[in-house]
Write an enzyme that holds these catalytic residues in place. Structure first.
Site, PDB file in Angstrom:
ATOM      1  N   GLY A 106       0.838  -1.202   0.000  1.00 53.87           N
ATOM      2  CA  GLY A 106       0.000   0.000   0.000  1.00 53.87           C
ATOM      3  C   GLY A 106       0.869   1.246   0.000  1.00 53.87           C
ATOM      4  N   HIS A 511     -11.138   9.413 -40.201  1.00 56.50           N
ATOM      5  CA  HIS A 511     -11.066  10.675 -39.456  1.00 56.50           C
ATOM      6  C   HIS A 511      -9.688  10.871 -38.825  1.00 56.50           C
ATOM      7  CE1 HIS A 511     -15.348  11.271 -39.985  1.00 56.50           C
ATOM      8  NE2 HIS A 511     -15.510  10.000 -39.662  1.00 56.50           N
TER       9      HIS A 511
END
Ligand code: G6P
Length: 619
Positions: A106, A511
């Site tokens: 953590g 595009h």
């Protein structure tokens, strides 16, 4: 990220604690492999010994062979995915402070404040990690209390951020203490010995009996007992359960890599996810769904939140659920969701998709959604993990353990679970007749066999992958449900082969992306079924012609019988026919095989790609 293992057992000094911890680390290495380390405590005043080494677990094993540690009765071990501090020997865990050795998974967010406080007290730091503050705090608290569990409670109350901590003390050869806040930790229950792990894989070779811990709990492990309290020392209870897979499921089973094995596990993973979902009358039942039916009938929007591959499963879910249920579905990356003031409320169903159930971004988004009053349903592969525990309902996938860092069988199982949810909602809300639902469900049940057919034909894909092993870039085009398949195909290649890969909606080609097409540029095209919407098929065929005319090497995934693609494809990989909405379960598979084979041909480690970790348990 980071894998954690703890063991306490024999009252005698023995090699077992180290063996158990190294075996556990081997199984948890998918969680991080920047460094690895162990701490052992020997009985009869033998005290603490540690070893740690940068790089993969093999480096630590080599170090232990060169410099063996004394035999012991308790041990902790860690495999790291670096956050604070470079992945070197010094920053590897465990961190030692006086008689204490501590490991951490953590991030300690307030470490700078705590470090300043400790420095002012004269404490000397060795590493650049956030973790080392926890080791010093624990040593200080133990010196004051003489009680390792109480000291751990005190430390846990002071830390902000996310953490699982495990610690041992030089004078306590039969104790391992752990604390859990927003990072995973599970207890394995043995006979005269007990285990701790970031997930059950850590101890599955020794026991299938597990104890699920809740958030904000401290656990004290001894050879004969497990005590659980909250962070204030008030006794708490864990939930006992039996793991429904065994050690063999977490082995390679003759395959060259876990990834290859897990690709081949997919027929079973999808089949198992479909098991037991209908009642005697043939109605769909999702018995692990704990949201009131009246609430599900009244929802007016679904928001899927997930990260990485799981998010692409969410994209597939959108096409299916909108079509079957006529409910608008949004798909959002979990880390974007929370920070943009999403409009959700009591009539929104948030679907959180996560293999691990521990992805921090997804967990935070789940909490945010619930705070806004939305109901949350988790699609998850890991029993007892945090996201399902914090959700209103769970639909478990049954893919078994997924060890390779890049997701494969979890992806197909997540898509399968999303189909189940869509069909269930359509049944509940009356959008479809029962016979229509039964027909689609029958089609779903036929998918495992069709996936097997794709696998049986995969040699041609492998051959193309080897031919293209040195290309600098591969593009992927898809339309409708083929679009998320293209995105996933590109992600697999990036993750495993470290080459540029990008997925586009085929309709977007003109595009912009068409400017990337040059002589020899490999482009995968996922072609929709000609039996589906006519116009889609012919438009994608036109796209293939357009890129071929500009020199692309076209690798086409098309369904059996689609002869129209042959004239424009350099390679065609045929997959069996199936309903359009279910086709991602087939079209994804050649792309997984392609990435795995191409990365292998480049000499890369497909199970543990650089810089990645399987569970991203920090934001
Ligand atoms: C990491 C993994 C991916 C995975 C993603 C979400 O990025 O490398 O393979 O798709 O996390 O993980 P989850 O456990 O939430 O499905």
């Amino acid at each position: 990220m980071c894998g954690i293992v703890g063991y306490v057992g024999t009252q005698q000094a023995s090699t077992r604690p180290l063996e158990v911890v190294l075996e556990g680390l081997r199984r948890l290495e998918y969680r991080g492999y920047d460094s690895a380390g162990v701490a052992l405590v020997a009985p009869d005043g033998g005290g603490l010994s540690t070893a740690k080494k940068a790089g993969k677990l093999a480096n630590l094993v080599g170090e232990l062979q060169a410099h063996p540690l004394p035999v012991a009765s308790a041990a902790i071990g860690h495999t790291r995915w670096a956050t604070h501090g470079a992945p070197n020997d010094v920053n590897a865990h465990p961190h030692v402070a006086g008689p204490i050795a501590l490991i951490h998974n953590g991030i300690v967010e307030n470490f700078a404040v705590l470090k300043a406080e400790l420095l002012a007290d004269g404490v000397q730091f060795r590493s650049e990690t956030d973790t080392e503050v926890a080791a010093h705090l624990l040593a200080r608290a133990y010196a004051e209390t003489g009680d390792l569990s109480a000291a751990m409670c005190g430390v846990a109350r002071r830390l902000e951020g996310t953490f699982t901590l495990l610690a041992v003390h030089a004078d306590l050869p039969d104790v391992v203490v752990g604390a859990r806040h927003d990072s995973p930790l599970v207890v394995g229950l043995g006979e005269g010995e007990n285990f701790l792990g970031s997930d059950v894989a850590a101890f599955i070779a020794h026991t299938r009996d597990a104890l699920e811990l809740g958030q904000d709990q401290v656990v004290t492990l001894s050879p004969d007992g497990v005590e659980v309290t909250d962070f204030f020392g008030v006794p708490a209870q864990g939930r006992r359960y039996r793991v429904d897979w065994d050690a063999a499921a977490a082995e390679k089973g003759g395959f060259a890599s876990f990834m290859d094995k897990e690709i081949h596990d997919q027929p079973q993973a999808v089949g198992d996810t479909l098991l037991g979902r209908t009642d005697l009358a043939g109605n769909l039942v999702l018995d692990d769904l704990r949201i009131d039916e009246s609430v599900l009938r009244s929802i007016d929007k679904i928001v899927v939140i997930a990260c990485g591959t799981a998010a692409y499963a969410g994209h597939v879910a959108k096409y299916a659920i909108e079509h079957w249920c006529r409910i608008p579905v949004e798909v959002e990356l979990a880390h974007e969701f929370r920070y943009r003031d999403p409009v959700v409320g009591p009539r929104t169903l948030v679907v959180a998709i996560s293999q691990s159930g521990e992805t921090m971004d997804t967990l935070m988004a789940v909490r945010h959604a619930r705070e806004q009053g939305a109901k949350v349903l988790a699609i998850c592969n890991t029993h007892g993990s945090t996201i399902p525990r914090e959700s209103d309902a769970v639909l478990y996938t049954h893919a078994g353990p997924e060890i390779a860092v890049a997701s494969t069988k979890a992806f197909l199982s997540q898509i399968t679970a999303a189909y189940l949810l869509g069909l269930y909602l359509a049944q509940l809300r009356g959008n479809k007749f029962p016979d229509e639902i039964a027909e689609t469900f029958d089609q779903l049940r036929a998918m495992p066999e069709r996936i097997q057919t794709v696998l049986d034909r995969a040699d041609a894909v492998r051959k193309a992958a080897r031919e293209l092993a040195d290309v600098p870039s591969v593009l992927f085009l898809g339309r409708h449900v083929g679009f998320p398949v293209a995105l996933e195909g590109a992600l697999k290649l990036k993750e495993l082969a470290y080459i540029h890969a990008e997925g586009f909606a085929a309709g977007e080609l003109k595009h912009g992306p068409i400017a990337l097409i040059d002589e020899g540029q490999p482009v995968f095209v996922v072609v929709p079924s000609p039996r589906g919407r006519d116009s889609l098929h012919s438009k994608v065929i036109s796209n293939i012609q357009e890129i071929r005319a500009r020199g692309a090497r076209t690798l086409v995934i098309a369904e059996d019988g689609d002869d129209a693609v042959e004239a424009y494809a350099d390679d065609v990989f045929y997959v069996p026919q199936c309903p359009t909405l279910l086709s991602p379960l087939l079209a994804t598979v050649p792309l997984q095989v392609f990435a795995c084979e191409l990365a292998t041909a480049r000499g890369l480690d497909v199970d543990q790609p650089r810089n990645l970790a399987k569970s991203v348990t920090v934001e």
